[in-house]
Design a protein around this motif. Structure first.
Motif, PDB file in Angstrom:
ATOM      1  N   TYR A 248       5.912  11.147  -4.465  1.00 35.42           N
ATOM      2  CA  TYR A 248       5.111  11.826  -5.489  1.00 35.42           C
ATOM      3  C   TYR A 248       5.974  12.661  -6.432  1.00 35.42           C
ATOM      4  O   TYR A 248       5.582  12.916  -7.557  1.00 35.42           O
ATOM      5  CB  TYR A 248       4.009  12.680  -4.853  1.00 35.42           C
TER       6      TYR A 248
ATOM      7  N   LYS B 272       1.890  11.598 -10.569  1.00 34.76           N
ATOM      8  CA  LYS B 272       0.672  10.944 -11.044  1.00 34.76           C
ATOM      9  C   LYS B 272       0.526   9.518 -10.540  1.00 34.76           C
ATOM     10  O   LYS B 272       0.102   8.628 -11.283  1.00 34.76           O
ATOM     11  CB  LYS B 272       0.584  10.990 -12.576  1.00 34.76           C
ATOM     12  N   GLY B 273       0.897   9.284  -9.278  1.00 35.48           N
ATOM     13  CA  GLY B 273       0.606   7.982  -8.696  1.00 35.48           C
ATOM     14  C   GLY B 273       1.799   7.092  -8.460  1.00 35.48           C
ATOM     15  O   GLY B 273       2.119   6.258  -9.298  1.00 35.48           O
ATOM     16  N   PRO B 274       2.480   7.262  -7.302  1.00 34.94           N
ATOM     17  CA  PRO B 274       3.703   6.492  -7.017  1.00 34.94           C
ATOM     18  C   PRO B 274       3.500   4.981  -6.973  1.00 34.94           C
ATOM     19  O   PRO B 274       4.314   4.249  -7.543  1.00 34.94           O
ATOM     20  CB  PRO B 274       4.145   6.984  -5.639  1.00 34.94           C
ATOM     21  N   ALA B 275       2.417   4.515  -6.332  1.00 37.30           N
ATOM     22  CA  ALA B 275       2.255   3.061  -6.180  1.00 37.30           C
ATOM     23  C   ALA B 275       2.007   2.421  -7.544  1.00 37.30           C
ATOM     24  O   ALA B 275       2.624   1.418  -7.912  1.00 37.30           O
ATOM     25  CB  ALA B 275       1.101   2.760  -5.221  1.00 37.30           C
TER      26      ALA B 275
ATOM     27  N   SER C  68       0.860  -1.184   0.000  1.00 35.87           N
ATOM     28  CA  SER C  68       0.000   0.000   0.000  1.00 35.87           C
ATOM     29  C   SER C  68       0.896   1.233   0.000  1.00 35.87           C
ATOM     30  O   SER C  68       2.077   1.154   0.323  1.00 35.87           O
ATOM     31  CB  SER C  68      -0.866  -0.003   1.247  1.00 35.87           C
ATOM     32  N   ILE C  69       0.295   2.383  -0.315  1.00 33.00           N
ATOM     33  CA  ILE C  69       1.066   3.632  -0.306  1.00 33.00           C
ATOM     34  C   ILE C  69       1.551   3.934   1.113  1.00 33.00           C
ATOM     35  O   ILE C  69       2.622   4.482   1.319  1.00 33.00           O
ATOM     36  CB  ILE C  69       0.251   4.805  -0.901  1.00 33.00           C
ATOM     37  N   ARG C  70       0.763   3.514   2.113  1.00 28.07           N
ATOM     38  CA  ARG C  70       1.173   3.756   3.496  1.00 28.07           C
ATOM     39  C   ARG C  70       2.424   2.946   3.840  1.00 28.07           C
ATOM     40  O   ARG C  70       3.373   3.452   4.424  1.00 28.07           O
ATOM     41  CB  ARG C  70       0.049   3.363   4.447  1.00 28.07           C
ATOM     42  N   LYS C  71       2.401   1.676   3.435  1.00 26.49           N
ATOM     43  CA  LYS C  71       3.543   0.815   3.690  1.00 26.49           C
ATOM     44  C   LYS C  71       4.776   1.338   2.937  1.00 26.49           C
ATOM     45  O   LYS C  71       5.882   1.352   3.455  1.00 26.49           O
ATOM     46  CB  LYS C  71       3.205  -0.600   3.208  1.00 26.49           C
TER      47      LYS C  71
ATOM     48  N   LYS D  83       6.134   4.251   4.768  1.00 25.81           N
ATOM     49  CA  LYS D  83       6.745   3.935   6.058  1.00 25.81           C
ATOM     50  C   LYS D  83       8.009   3.091   5.938  1.00 25.81           C
ATOM     51  O   LYS D  83       8.906   3.203   6.746  1.00 25.81           O
ATOM     52  CB  LYS D  83       5.745   3.164   6.925  1.00 25.81           C
TER      53      LYS D  83
ATOM     54  N   THR E 214       6.399  10.308   1.646  1.00 25.05           N
ATOM     55  CA  THR E 214       5.289  10.570   0.718  1.00 25.05           C
ATOM     56  C   THR E 214       5.625  11.658  -0.292  1.00 25.05           C
ATOM     57  O   THR E 214       5.409  11.492  -1.494  1.00 25.05           O
ATOM     58  CB  THR E 214       4.029  10.997   1.504  1.00 25.05           C
ATOM     59  N   LYS E 215       6.153  12.791   0.202  1.00 23.37           N
ATOM     60  CA  LYS E 215       6.445  13.914  -0.693  1.00 23.37           C
ATOM     61  C   LYS E 215       7.400  13.503  -1.798  1.00 23.37           C
ATOM     62  O   LYS E 215       7.190  13.796  -2.967  1.00 23.37           O
ATOM     63  CB  LYS E 215       7.072  15.069   0.099  1.00 23.37           C
TER      64      LYS E 215
END
Lengths: 161, 105
Positions: free
Chosen positions: B81, B86-89, B65-68, B71, B77-78
């Motif tokens: 991106y 346009k969508g890292p994951a 996930s983007i959270r994982k 972390k 996060t910054k």
């Protein structure tokens, strides 16, 4: 083929856990798809960005006919009103969300903000509840009027939650 | 099924336009896939994310996930991106030769 969505503007108007998360998941999901996102918190939704309250949002266990207990049995309203029920339901929901890797409210809002999502508070509500900018978490971009909300939403799909 | 031509080889793609076969992937393929996503050059920071994605996929059968990602990949996060606009994951999964991540977060 239909035009893809380029921008969403999400209004969060409820302050319960189940009232706040759908909007946050949609905002984060938009950024993950490369869609611009702004989130506008209004009325009780403001609790989700008020520094002293955002870590303590709860699930409403009264007035929700779809509320079920673990095991799937419907929860009667009177049972939901017993002291501690909301806290228990909140605990259960947070536990399930953690399993799905859904972050707590504060972390989620920071994530959306760091991802380029804009976070706004509704001026009318701020005035009504006698709040000021100091009451909000650091992810807040600005307190804006409804007129400014529409300006910032130019070209966006507006989603009210 | 659509295909993509990379270094003289024809590689199969899935319905999302991601590589259909993990085994088709190598670092040169990744560089070409990145260009297709508008990323001209893969830096060490890009590779850190790509390698992390592949590691998690090999362990769990799904991309993180983007959270994982935020972390555990060592890239916040910054930066994610800015590395993968346009969508890292989604983008990093594609470049890593993995299917599109299934999760909502």
């Amino acid at each position: 083929m239909a035009e893809p969505i380029e921008k969403v503007s999400i209004v969060i108007s409820h302050g319960s856990l189940e009232g706040v998360y759908p909007g946050l998941i949609m905002a984060n999901g938009a950024r993950m798809e490369g869609i611009e996102a702004t989130v506008f918190f209004t009325f009780f939704g403001l609790d989700a960005i008020i520094d002293k309250r955002m870590d303590n949002l709860g699930v409403a266990t009264v007035g929700n006919p779809a509320m079920r207990m673990p095991g799937g049995i419907k929860m009667p309203t009177w049972l939901g009103a017993i002291p501690g029920m909301s806290r228990f339901a909140t605990y259960m929901m947070k536990k399930e969300m953690e399993k799905l890797d859904i972050p707590p409210v504060r972390e989620f809002i920071e994530m959306i903000h760091d991802a380029g999502g804009e976070i706004y508070a509704c001026k009318a509500t701020v005035d009504m509840f006698h709040l000021s900018e100091n009451d909000f978490c650091s992810s807040l971009d600005e307190i804006i009027t409804v007129g400014e909300f529409y300006e910032k939403s130019a070209g966006a799909k507006i989603i009210f939650t | 099924m659509s295909t993509i031509e990379i270094a003289g080889k024809t590689l199969e793609l899935d319905a999302d336009g991601n590589l259909a076969n993990l085994s088709d992937w190598n670092e040169d393929v990744a560089r070409e896939l990145a260009k297709g996503e508008g990323i001209e050059e893969l830096t060490d920071r890009h590779w850190q994310v790509i390698n992390y994605m592949r590691k998690v996929y090999q362990e769990n059968g799904d991309a993180p996930s983007i959270r994982k990602l935020t972390k555990e990949s060592g890239v916040d996060t910054k930066e994610l991106y800015s590395l993968f606009p346009k969508g890292p994951a989604k983008k990093s999964a594609k470049i890593a030769g993995l299917p599109k991540p299934k999760g909502c977060i």
